[in-house]
Motif scaffolding. Structure first.
Motif, PDB file in Angstrom:
ATOM      1  N   GLN A   1       0.632  -1.143   0.164  1.00 50.15           N
ATOM      2  CA  GLN A   1      -0.160   0.095  -0.081  1.00 50.15           C
ATOM      3  C   GLN A   1       1.207   1.709  -0.066  1.00 50.15           C
ATOM      4  O   GLN A   1       0.650   2.165   0.340  1.00 50.15           O
ATOM      5  CB  GLN A   1      -1.115  -0.168   1.640  1.00 50.15           C
ATOM      6  CG  GLN A   1      -1.908  -1.204   0.880  1.00 50.15           C
ATOM      7  CD  GLN A   1      -2.954  -1.273   1.738  1.00 50.15           C
ATOM      8  OE1 GLN A   1      -2.111  -1.421   3.449  1.00 50.15           O
ATOM      9  NE2 GLN A   1      -3.793  -1.024   2.652  1.00 50.15           N
TER      10      GLN A   1
ATOM     11  N   LYS B   1       2.042   7.316   0.450  1.00 50.91           N
ATOM     12  CA  LYS B   1       1.439   5.738   1.371  1.00 50.91           C
ATOM     13  C   LYS B   1      -0.704   6.369   1.480  1.00 50.91           C
ATOM     14  O   LYS B   1      -1.345   5.520   1.580  1.00 50.91           O
ATOM     15  CB  LYS B   1       2.456   5.932   2.691  1.00 50.91           C
ATOM     16  CG  LYS B   1       3.667   5.564   2.613  1.00 50.91           C
ATOM     17  CD  LYS B   1       3.794   5.300   3.795  1.00 50.91           C
ATOM     18  CE  LYS B   1       5.225   4.414   3.376  1.00 50.91           C
ATOM     19  NZ  LYS B   1       6.104   4.268   4.449  1.00 50.91           N
TER      20      LYS B   1
ATOM     21  N   ARG C   1      -5.098   5.519   3.804  1.00 54.70           N
ATOM     22  CA  ARG C   1      -4.288   5.611   3.701  1.00 54.70           C
ATOM     23  C   ARG C   1      -4.650   4.479   1.908  1.00 54.70           C
ATOM     24  O   ARG C   1      -5.777   3.968   1.865  1.00 54.70           O
ATOM     25  CB  ARG C   1      -4.018   3.740   4.331  1.00 54.70           C
ATOM     26  CG  ARG C   1      -2.646   2.929   3.950  1.00 54.70           C
ATOM     27  CD  ARG C   1      -1.110   3.819   4.063  1.00 54.70           C
ATOM     28  NE  ARG C   1      -0.269   3.208   3.645  1.00 54.70           N
ATOM     29  CZ  ARG C   1       0.181   2.202   3.858  1.00 54.70           C
ATOM     30  NH1 ARG C   1       0.247   2.083   5.660  1.00 54.70           N
ATOM     31  NH2 ARG C   1       1.351   1.832   3.591  1.00 54.70           N
TER      32      ARG C   1
ATOM     33  N   GLY D   1      -4.394   2.154  -0.844  1.00 52.73           N
ATOM     34  CA  GLY D   1      -5.250   0.792  -1.607  1.00 52.73           C
ATOM     35  C   GLY D   1      -3.282  -0.610  -1.597  1.00 52.73           C
ATOM     36  O   GLY D   1      -3.257   0.412  -1.873  1.00 52.73           O
ATOM     37  N   ALA D   2      -3.875  -1.872  -1.864  1.00 48.90           N
ATOM     38  CA  ALA D   2      -2.558  -2.589  -2.549  1.00 48.90           C
ATOM     39  C   ALA D   2      -2.907  -1.676  -4.512  1.00 48.90           C
ATOM     40  O   ALA D   2      -3.612  -1.903  -4.924  1.00 48.90           O
ATOM     41  CB  ALA D   2      -3.740  -3.667  -2.522  1.00 48.90           C
TER      42      ALA D   2
ATOM     43  N   SER E   1      -5.802   1.669  -7.261  1.00 50.15           N
ATOM     44  CA  SER E   1      -5.043   0.724  -6.145  1.00 50.15           C
ATOM     45  C   SER E   1      -6.955  -0.559  -6.248  1.00 50.15           C
ATOM     46  O   SER E   1      -7.892  -0.243  -6.342  1.00 50.15           O
ATOM     47  CB  SER E   1      -5.143   1.253  -5.297  1.00 50.15           C
ATOM     48  OG  SER E   1      -6.159   2.052  -4.598  1.00 50.15           O
TER      49      SER E   1
ATOM     50  N   ASP F   1      -9.192  -0.352  -3.542  1.00 48.81           N
ATOM     51  CA  ASP F   1     -10.123  -0.169  -3.372  1.00 48.81           C
ATOM     52  C   ASP F   1     -10.916   0.706  -4.278  1.00 48.81           C
ATOM     53  O   ASP F   1     -11.826   1.403  -3.594  1.00 48.81           O
ATOM     54  CB  ASP F   1      -9.786   0.810  -1.774  1.00 48.81           C
ATOM     55  CG  ASP F   1      -8.530   1.609  -2.166  1.00 48.81           C
ATOM     56  OD1 ASP F   1      -8.133   2.526  -3.574  1.00 48.81           O
ATOM     57  OD2 ASP F   1      -7.800   2.710  -1.308  1.00 48.81           O
TER      58      ASP F   1
END
Length: 1348
Positions: A1288, A1304, A1313, A1315-1316, A1333, A1335
């Motif tokens: 992330q 980040k 934050r 996401g991956a 990402s 999310d």
């Protein structure tokens, strides 16, 4: 991309003077912008052709009724003294009354005979009522349905009465007797033409109309009420088809000027040149032509019908001018009726225009019915006066000194006027006045060549011009010219005929009747003719033999097949294309031609065209081979062998890059299927049985269920934008409109295998489409079943099956069709579905003992209720899948799954033992359900209907190709016209490109010290899997599993979201912008090897698929999931494998594709064919591709960590020039810098970045970045690279390996934050980084604030 006019003028776009568009942009080729990509493949709408005479007529009988009573003037007209005396140019007082009457009668007949020599003439001189009655009835009896002319001269009787009577005499000439027009109508019948030369003649016309109306009413009464007394009487003839010409209005007297003939009107109608010249001499202006007297006029040398003599030439000019005036002034249908239907009527009306001009100068207005607009002031009369002037001015010297006659410049000048009209080209203006004159000029050898050239230029303006020329009456002239042997006319005539036939193909019959086809056969066989003209000749022949047996026979005898076969290898592609189409048409349903083709081994010669560089030519070859096997004649072993041979050759085109070719392929194979129906039914049953027993695990089921699942509690996502006016593309009912029904149910991906196997027939609209079939057939085999069969059939176990040898031709063709039914291009898969379902339907019908097929009707008991569905026949596959409530796209509203209604109307058999219609199958049918439960609505085909496919299955290719000849060929194409809008828009785009390159270069050259300014963030409708910046506008494409979203990153708004159409178990793994510098297209690649290309996205139009093809054929979904990336738990790791990777070279038009295969396949987008397969020599998948066209190098990163360099100029065995094995794991990205000595940069999952020099065996530099790398991109200009991690965060490095930014958290909303990271990409020019990402968020980071 259309530009706003306001935007174009806005100061923001106003560029500094010195800014010039890069020349490179102009030189770059454009991909997928040909006509076949931008147009629907169908013929043009046929214009209703009204030029053909429905009913040509002849005037066969003429009644000349003269009431002169020479020497006795009627009581109601006081004549002047002196007075007009001449009747038919004879002075009645110069001989005895009886002799005068007879001479005048004979003269009138001669004058009429000049115009219509073949008619029967009957004179009736000073007649009684009975004589007129006898004359008229006998003429009508002999004329039957043809036209009769009634000429009435009433100079010796009182004027017509208001009651509608004209006057004749009693037996001994003591009284004038009235003759009612009503009676005259009854005797004359219809069709007739009446000429009245008497004072107040307009009264007759009025009375005639009133009586005609009265007759119509009587007819109506009699028709409605048979008992009415009127109905008992003989029906009065209808007078609708009658024409009248009258010398003057109802209130006018005839002119009495002694210089004029008494029958001025008759003279104008029957001796126009003589009266026109006399009248010319009587005008004041004639004084300007010295020495011309009335006596001289009588001596004009020559004959009226010899165009080389002065009199003949004047007559010819007069005809041309009057015809032109009429054509320009009259409505088209009236012109056709009066000036083209009947020679005598046409002559009389042309002369009537002169009568109007001359008589109006004496205050007398001739009247006609139907009425004509006034023409006496038309400008063309001045051209006539000039021609007369020039002719008469030569007369004194010709007659006295015998000098040669100088021909009139009239026709040459009119052609020049026509040429001026053509040169000053503006669309949408009045047609050229000179068109009828061009027609006349075709008769003259002197001007013929020039006239044909100009006519060709006119016809080239488009179908409207061809229709106009045909309505003028050009057809018989150009037909006659085909008998000329002049070589110089050949190119012109071929061009003209190609234009005519492209607009009106019904002329094929006329050509064959007049042996016109021989002309074109000789042009085709003439090797000295340029290929363009041979192309037109073969196009004309292709029209002549198109579904016209007489034409096929005539051309077969004319050796057309041998002629065509000789030209199959001509370098001119359009010629090759039409030669193939012509061959395909001559043997279409015409067996003698097919056997002639077999003898000349035509099919083998056509094979070479199957690999032609031009898709249209391949297409035409497939069409020709398709009709070659599609003949329904009896089959011998020999012809079956040939059919099999052809079928196997065609099967090789299964992965052709052009959907047009594949569509044609389906049609060609459908002909074969129709021929060998029973064999295919056997194969179909075998496959159906096999599919039932074989449970294939769908690749999607092999995914681990515990993996990282997407966030589900997202806010509702707006509906997808509908594509191409299909209703919501993701909605259940229409999902297959774009492609397959596989995605219709967004099934629970975490569910068990049972819920997901494509083998279960989904309850969605399986495989029906509004694209391919207008009648929306319901299908037996759903797409899922077919897809499963396709995959089952690739298992070796099939070969052990008993029954049909599984390598028979029929099995292989069935497999080809299965493959085509899964084609990424909807229209191809639709056609293939229709063919497969047709056979499956017949196979299951024949294999079904439950159904009683009676010879007279199909009987069936009342339908069971839907709950007892599976009682008769075992179902295929278990229960239907349950729609998931928690799939990725579950927010998209879905219509409920269609329920079966509780009761259905009972099945009523249709007449004639017809197999039930395909529409009767409910869409959601299981494969072996009980057939249709309601009667077909359309009774249009009571014969045994071959449901889905009829032998007439067609793609519209030939008609579409024929459009080329109907459209302007000589016009500069719009893109080359410097003034055109297309060109202006292109220029604007290229200036914009230059600006982007220039401005971004100034930023990147300064160096980028940080890159973390978030300039865009938004929630994407699906998890982003690929992102791609448009190189020049502010648009970014974000793909999720099967859809693409477009965002404007500057304005922060969503532009579009549409569905890519890939099957449910596949995902989008790569995207490219094609033609990014100009009219952008978007290419999407999915991990089943399919490539799709879209246009009209991200603007106000609906996205459309331009083309789609199977880029990599051997990426069967079942082989995926082998190369698993163990170290990453990302959404895409579930499927494993690299999917499909592509790299696009705009300057060469080449597309490199690879992925979970062992080759790098290069496609030439211009030819739409595979150019090269480069074996990778590795046992793992290709994960990244990068090319440099300058050096012909391709760099591939592989799943086993190796980086391989290929030189595509070398052969397959030696083209791998370098292999680097320094990475220990999966290569995420391999990048080849575009400079001449550019490095290769590669990065693996472990985060090691290595720099290689193409010639050195070891890396020249290594940098270590983040571990657990999931995505990486390298900025081509700024020497930056960005890494995204599953942990992330994003790290951005410069060329030295220093971290310049570490991201980040998102800006704003409480610093959530990141996401991956699932994907990231740099802008090709600006220092922008797009990040997608897991999310669902999609963000873009830039260098320091607003550095743009």
């Amino acid at each position: 991309m259309k530009m706003d006019p306001e935007l174009l003028n806005s100061p923001a776009v106003g560029l500094a003077e010195e800014e010039e568009a890069d020349m490179d942009d102009w030189k770059l080729p454009l991909a997928f912008m040909k006509k076949r990509h931008s147009e629907k493949i169908e013929g043009s709408k046929a214009l209703a052709q009204s030029w053909r005479m429905k009913d040509r007529m002849k005037t066969v009988s003429v009644a000349l009724v003269l009431c002169l009573n020479v020497g006795v003037d009627p009581p109601d007209v006081v004549k002047t003294s002196p007075c007009a005396r001449l009747e038919c140019w004879i002075d009645p007082l110069s001989m005895s009354p009886q002799k005068a009457l007879e001479t005048i009668g004979a003269n009138l007949q001669k004058q009429y005979e000049n115009w219509q020599p073949r008619a029967r003439y009957k004179q009736s001189l000073d007649p009684t009522v009975d004589e007129v009655k006898k004359l008229c009835t006998s003429l009508r009896r002999n004329a039957k349905e043809e036209r009769v002319l009634f000429h009435y001269n009433g100079h010796g009787v009182p004027r017509p009465t208001v009651n509608g009577e004209i006057w004749v005499f009693n037996k001994n000439y003591t009284q004038y007797i009235p003759l009612s027009i009503y009676d005259l109508q009854t005797w004359m019948g219809s069709p007739s033409i009446f000429v009245y030369d008497c004072s107040n003649a307009g009264i007759i016309v009025k009375s005639f109309k009133q009586f005609a109306l009265q007759r119509e009413q009587e007819l109506e009464v009699a028709a409605i009420n048979p008992s009415h007394p009127l109905a008992q009487m003989p029906l009065p003839p209808s007078m609708k088809n009658c024409i009248q010409l009258a010398a003057c209005e109802a209130s006018e007297l005839l002119p009495m000027n002694p210089d004029l003939p008494a029958d001025l009107f008759t003279s104008c109608l029957t001796t126009p040149i003589k009266i026109a010249l006399r009248w010319f001499c009587m005008q004041k202006s004639a004084k300007l032509v010295p020495g011309v007297t009335l006596d001289l006029i009588e001596k004009i040398p020559g004959r009226l019908n010899d165009r080389r003599t002065p009199l003949g030439e004047l007559n010819w000019i007069f005809t041309a001018i009057t015809d032109t005036i009429a054509w320009n002034v009259l409505p088209r249908d009236l012109f056709q009726k009066l000036f083209r239907q009947d020679l005598l009527v046409a002559s009389l009306f042309r002369n009537f225009l002169l009568a109007e001009r001359i008589m109006r100068s004496y205050n007398c207005t001739p009247v006609s019915s139907p009425r004509l607009p006034p023409t006496y002031m038309h400008a063309m009369w001045q051209a006539w006066d000039l021609a007369v002037d020039i002719c008469l001015s030569q007369l004194p010297t010709i007659i006295e000194e015998g000098t040669a006659f100088r021909h009139s410049p009239f026709f040459a000048e009119q052609l020049t006027a026509f040429e001026v009209w053509l040169t000053m080209g503006v669309e949408n203006r009045n047609p050229p006045e000179q068109l009828p004159i061009v027609l006349q000029v075709l008769l003259s050898q002197v001007h013929r060549l020039r006239a044909l050239a100009l006519l060709g230029r006119f016809l080239d303006l488009g179908p409207w011009a061809v229709s106009l020329a045909l309505s003028v009456g050009i057809f018989p002239y150009v037909l006659k010219l085909l008998q000329s042997s002049a070589r110089e006319l050949r190119p012109l005539l071929v061009f003209i005929w190609a234009k005519i036939l492209a607009v009106d193909s019904s002329c094929q019959a006329d050509l064959v009747k007049d042996n016109g086809h021989k002309y074109f056969l000789s042009v085709l066989a003439d090797s000295y003719m340029p290929p363009e003209h041979r192309t037109m000749a073969v196009f004309i022949l292709a029209v002549i033999v198109n579904s016209y047996t007489t034409g096929q026979e005539a051309c077969l005898q004319g050796n057309l097949i041998a002629n065509c076969l000789e030209q199959l290898s001509d370098p001119h592609p359009l010629l090759r294309q039409w030669v193939a189409i012509c061959l395909g048409r001559i043997w279409q349903n015409f067996d003698p031609a097919r056997w002639c083709g077999v003898r000349d081994s035509a099919h083998e010669k056509l094979y070479t065209l199957l690999s032609d560089p031009i898709p249209e030519v391949r297409c035409a070859a497939v069409f020709a081979l398709g009709t070659f096997v599609g003949n329904s004649a009896e089959r011998t072993d020999h012809s079956t062998t040939i059919d099999h041979n052809v079928a196997m050759m065609l099967a090789q085109l299964i992965n052709d890059g052009s959907p047009v070719v594949r569509k044609e392929l389906v049609v060609a194979l459908s002909h074969l299927v129709v021929q060998y129906e029973s064999n295919f039914c056997t194969v179909a049953l075998q496959f159906i049985e096999e599919e039932k027993n074989y449970s294939v695990l769908s690749p999607a089921n092999t995914s681990e269920t515990g993996n990282l699942t997407p966030v589900r509690d997202s806010p509702a996502i707006p509906r997808l934008r509908s594509v191409n006016s299909y209703t919501n593309i993701r909605a259940v009912t229409t999902a297959r409109n774009l492609n397959k029904s596989l995605q219709n149910l967004n099934l629970n991906e975490e569910g068990g295998p049972a819920a997901f196997s494509p083998g279960n027939l989904s309850t969605s609209s399986s495989a029906s489409s509004t694209l391919g079939s207008p009648d929306n057939d319901e299908y037996i085999l759903s797409f899922e079943t077919i897809d499963k069969m396709r995959r089952v059939s690739s298992y070796s176990s099939l070969n052990s099956l008993i029954g049909v040898s599984f390598n028979s031709v029929y099995t292989q063709i069935w497999r080809v069709l299965l493959h085509l039914a899964a084609d990424p291009f909807p229209e191809v898969s639709d056609l293939a579905m229709r063919v497969l379902n047709s056979i499956a339907y017949k196979a299951t019908m024949n294999a079904r003992p439950q159904r009683i097929l009676d010879s007279s009707s199909l009987t069936q008991s009342a339908p069971p209720s839907p709950t007892s569905k599976g009682t008769l026949i075992p179902q295929a596959g278990g229960s239907p899948p349950i729609p998931s409530s928690s799939s990725l796209t579950n927010e998209v509203p879905k219509p409920p799954v269609r329920e079966q209604p509780a009761t259905r109307p009972p099945y009523t058999p249709t007449q004639g033992g017809q197999a039930p219609h395909s529409h009767q199958f409910p869409r959601t049918r299981k494969m072996f359900d009980k057939g249709p439960e309601q009667a077909a609505e359309d009774g249009d085909d009571p014969g045994g209907h071959r449901n889905y496919i009829s032998p007439a299955l067609q793609t519209g290719l030939c008609d579409w190709s024929a459009k080329y000849f109907a459209q302007p060929v000589m016009k500069i194409p719009e893109e080359h016209d410097l003034e055109s809008q297309v060109r202006m828009e292109r220029q604007w785009r290229f200036l914009r490109n230059t600006r982007v390159r220039k401005q971004s270069r100034s930023i990147t050259q300064r160096g980028v010290s940080r890159l973390d300014d978030q300039i865009f963030i938004n929630r994407n409708p699906g998890v982003p899997s690929v992102v791609k910046f448009h190189p020049f506008n502010t648009c970014i494409a974000v793909a999720d599993k099967d859809s693409i979203c477009f965002w404007d990153w500057e304005k922060g708004e969503r532009l579009d979201y549409f569905y890519n159409g890939n099957p449910r178990y596949t995902r989008i793994t790569a995207m490219e912008y094609l033609n990014g510098h100009d009219c952008s297209l978007l290419l999407t690649a999915t991990d089943d090897g399919a490539l799709r290309i879209w246009k009209n996205f991200a603007d106000q139009k609906n996205p459309e698929m331009v083309t789609a093809w199977q880029g990599l054929s051997d990426m069967l979904p079942t082989t995926r999931g082998l190369a698993r990336r163990v170290s990453i738990y990302l959404d895409r790791s579930k499927q494993g494998g690299a999917g499909m990777v592509v790299d696009w070279e705009q300057e060469t038009g080449l597309l490199m594709t690879s992925g979970d295969v062992r080759v790098i396949r290069i496609w030439d987008t211009d030819r739409e064919t595979k150019v090269q397969d480069i074996p990778t020599g590795a046992d793992s998948c290709v994960t990244s591709l990068s090319t440099d066209s300058q050096r012909s190098l391709i760099v591939a990163g592989l799943g086993d960590g190796s980086v391989r360099v290929f030189d595509r100029r070398m052969g397959p065995s030696e083209c791998r020039v370098m292999t680097y094995r320094e990475h220990g794991a999966w290569v995420v990205k391999a990048h080849l810098q575009k400079e001449t000595d550019g490095h290769i940069i590669s990065v693996s999952v472990n985060g090691d970045v290595r720099f290689f020099e193409a010639r050195a065996p070891d890396s020249v530099n290594v940098l270590q970045t983040v571990k657990g790398l999931t995505a990486l991109d390298i900025h081509p200009q700024a020497n930056l690279f960005a890494c995204g991690s599953m942990n992330q965060f994003i790290a951005v490095y410069n060329a030295n390996g220093d971290v310049i930014s570490n991201i980040k958290y998102y800006d704003g909303f409480m610093g959530q934050r990141i996401g991956a990271i699932s994907c990231l990409a740099f802008h090709p020019y600006w220092p922008h980084l797009a990040v997608g990402s897991n999310d669902y968020y999609m963000s873009i980071y830039s260098a320091e604030k607003r550095l743009r």
